[in-house]
Design a protein around this motif. Structure first.
Motif: not given
Length: 455
Positions: A352-360, A370-379, A411-419
């Motif tokens: 489920s690739p795509g743009k992350i519109t909101n991230l918590f 949490v090890d990640s390379a995500m940030y809000s607005g990242y595609s 608590e994990f919340d990612v909007e814009g893509v399915i996880t």
């Protein structure tokens, strides 16, 4: 210590290495494909250089471009992370020829242990238990049928040069053997350019137990305990924990001693993992393979041992002795890791690739990472592995770790893509998992059928 290292990878592992290097006072160079121009590892590194187009074969697997980037930036060493070129002996050899330190074991050890048939032979020499199986490469279905009859069903077909769950098939009887062999061989040829197979008796049901080892150029080899990686889907790990609830004190000593013996036999340097299958009914364990790189799940070991594995990798590659001896290593509490992927578990885990519109991302409290390379607005690009984060927790005991993981996933919340966050939450809350009552068949045969019924 090195002045500058190049990270030949992307995503969360590239970020992880950059952070470790910075804490050691070492400069970093990130490489990136055109699809990763805005990736987090590019922003965090001291320097960044594009090595090719989006396709991995033209960028993250492009040895000439990566080595050219190292030379152009004056990097003294290359850390390959996991995946891509991390277990490629040709790349390690090229680094050596160019006087660039490869942060990992030698090309010779990679060749020895990367080929599963060679690895079996070496482990037999070392006195490490292996499962009954073929003595060498198996190339034809006629050979496969004969060997399977000798060792008995069920069996596992495995690609000699395999990894990542590719080129592997379970076979229960002779009727399944020919189509399974042909499919596995074709998959192995496509993935690794090598269709050689081998056959092992299947240990079923089994626990997948792996032992983290570290070695240096002075001949010191230590272990950092075991991880239980039995929760798997299609031979891909989903959740890992340390220590394993299936292992008592005596068996733990035996299996970690075997892992160290294996590493000493091949004069192993840097970080690696010796993987075993454990037959819980008999208490016997068998060597499966050695991963000659840092593992995705290394943070659970870092939590329980207090040893920073990536920093040790860099120090050892620099020629330093390990910063800890075996008698200095102590284990505390319990750690669990959940892999978070951009995928749809309700639709056969489709990416489920795509743009992350909101991230918590979950935070707060002791023992949560949490090890990640995500940030809000990242595609999230569609070209690479779907893993986007790892949630790792540590508690004084397993119950506390389980509760902390449940809290973190809620608590994990990612909007814009399915996880797969909700999937992981259900898995970590399952009564069998909470009780530690599972093996390598549990996820596919028990949990997933019930999970998929829910819709």
């Amino acid at each position: 210590m090195f002045n500058k290292i190049l990270i030949a990878n992307r995503g969360e592992i590239a970020v992880r290495i950059i952070r470790a290097a910075r804490e050691l006072g070492v400069g970093t160079v990130a490489i990136y494909s055109t699809a990763d121009r805005d990736a987090l590892h590019v922003h965090l590194a001291d320097e960044a250089i594009c090595v090719g187009p989006a396709r991995s074969t033209e960028s993250y697997l492009n040895m000439n471009n990566i080595l050219s980037a190292a030379v152009a930036t004056g990097a003294q060493a290359i850390h390959p992370g996991f995946g891509f070129l991390s277990e490629n002996s040709k790349f390690a050899r090229l680094c050596e020829e160019m006087n660039i330190k490869f942060i990992g074991p030698s090309a010779k050890v990679m060749d020895m242990m990367g080929d599963k048939i060679n690895a079996r032979a070496e482990m037999i020499k070392a006195g490490v238990p292996v499962t009954p199986g073929s003595e060498g490469e198996v190339h034809t279905t006629d050979e496969a049928v004969k060997i399977a009859e000798e060792i008995g069903y069920p069996i596992m077909l495995k690609a000699s040069a395999g990894g990542g769950g590719k080129g592997i098939r379970k076979v229960n009887n002779v009727e399944e053997l020919v189509p399974a062999f042909e499919a596995a061989q074709a998959e192995a040829q496509a993935a690794f350019g090598n269709g050689a197979m081998f056959i092992e008796r299947m240990i079923f049901p089994a626990r997948h137990i792996e032992v983290q080892i570290l070695g240096d150029s002075q001949g010191n080899v230590i272990h950092l305990g075991e991880r239980d990686c039995s929760l798997q889907r299609n031979n891909q790990k989903v959740l890992e924990e340390s220590p394993s609830v299936a292992i008592g004190h005596t068996l733990r000593n035996e299996i970690t001693a075997a892992a160290v013996k294996a590493a000493q036999h091949v004069s192993y340097e840097n970080a690696g993992t010796t993987e075993f299958l454990l037959d819980e009914s008999s208490g016997k364990f068998y060597f499966m393979e050695m991963n000659t790189r840092v593992q995705v799940e290394h943070p659970v070991t870092e939590f329980v041992s207090g040893v920073d594995i990536v920093k040790e990798q860099i120090r050892v590659a620099n020629g330093n002795e390990l910063s800890v001896k075996q008698e200095d290593v102590t284990f505390s509490g319990h750690a669990i890791e959940c892999r978070i992927n951009a995928e749809n578990p309700k639709f056969n885990f489709a990416p489920s690739p795509g743009k992350i519109t909101n991230l918590f991302l979950p935070s707060g409290g002791v023992g949560l990472r949490v090890d990640s390379a995500m940030y809000s607005g990242y595609s999230i690009p569609p070209y690479y592995d779907s893993m986007i984060a790892k949630v790792i927790v540590h508690g004084e005991n397993r119950f506390e770790a389980l509760m902390k993981m449940q809290r973190a996933l809620l608590e994990f919340d990612v909007e814009g893509v399915i996880t797969n966050v909700d999937f992981q939450l259900e898995l970590i809350s399952d009564p069998h998992v909470v009780a530690g009552d599972y093996d390598t068949s549990f996820l596919g045969n028990v949990f997933l059928p019930e999970y998929q019924k829910e819709d």
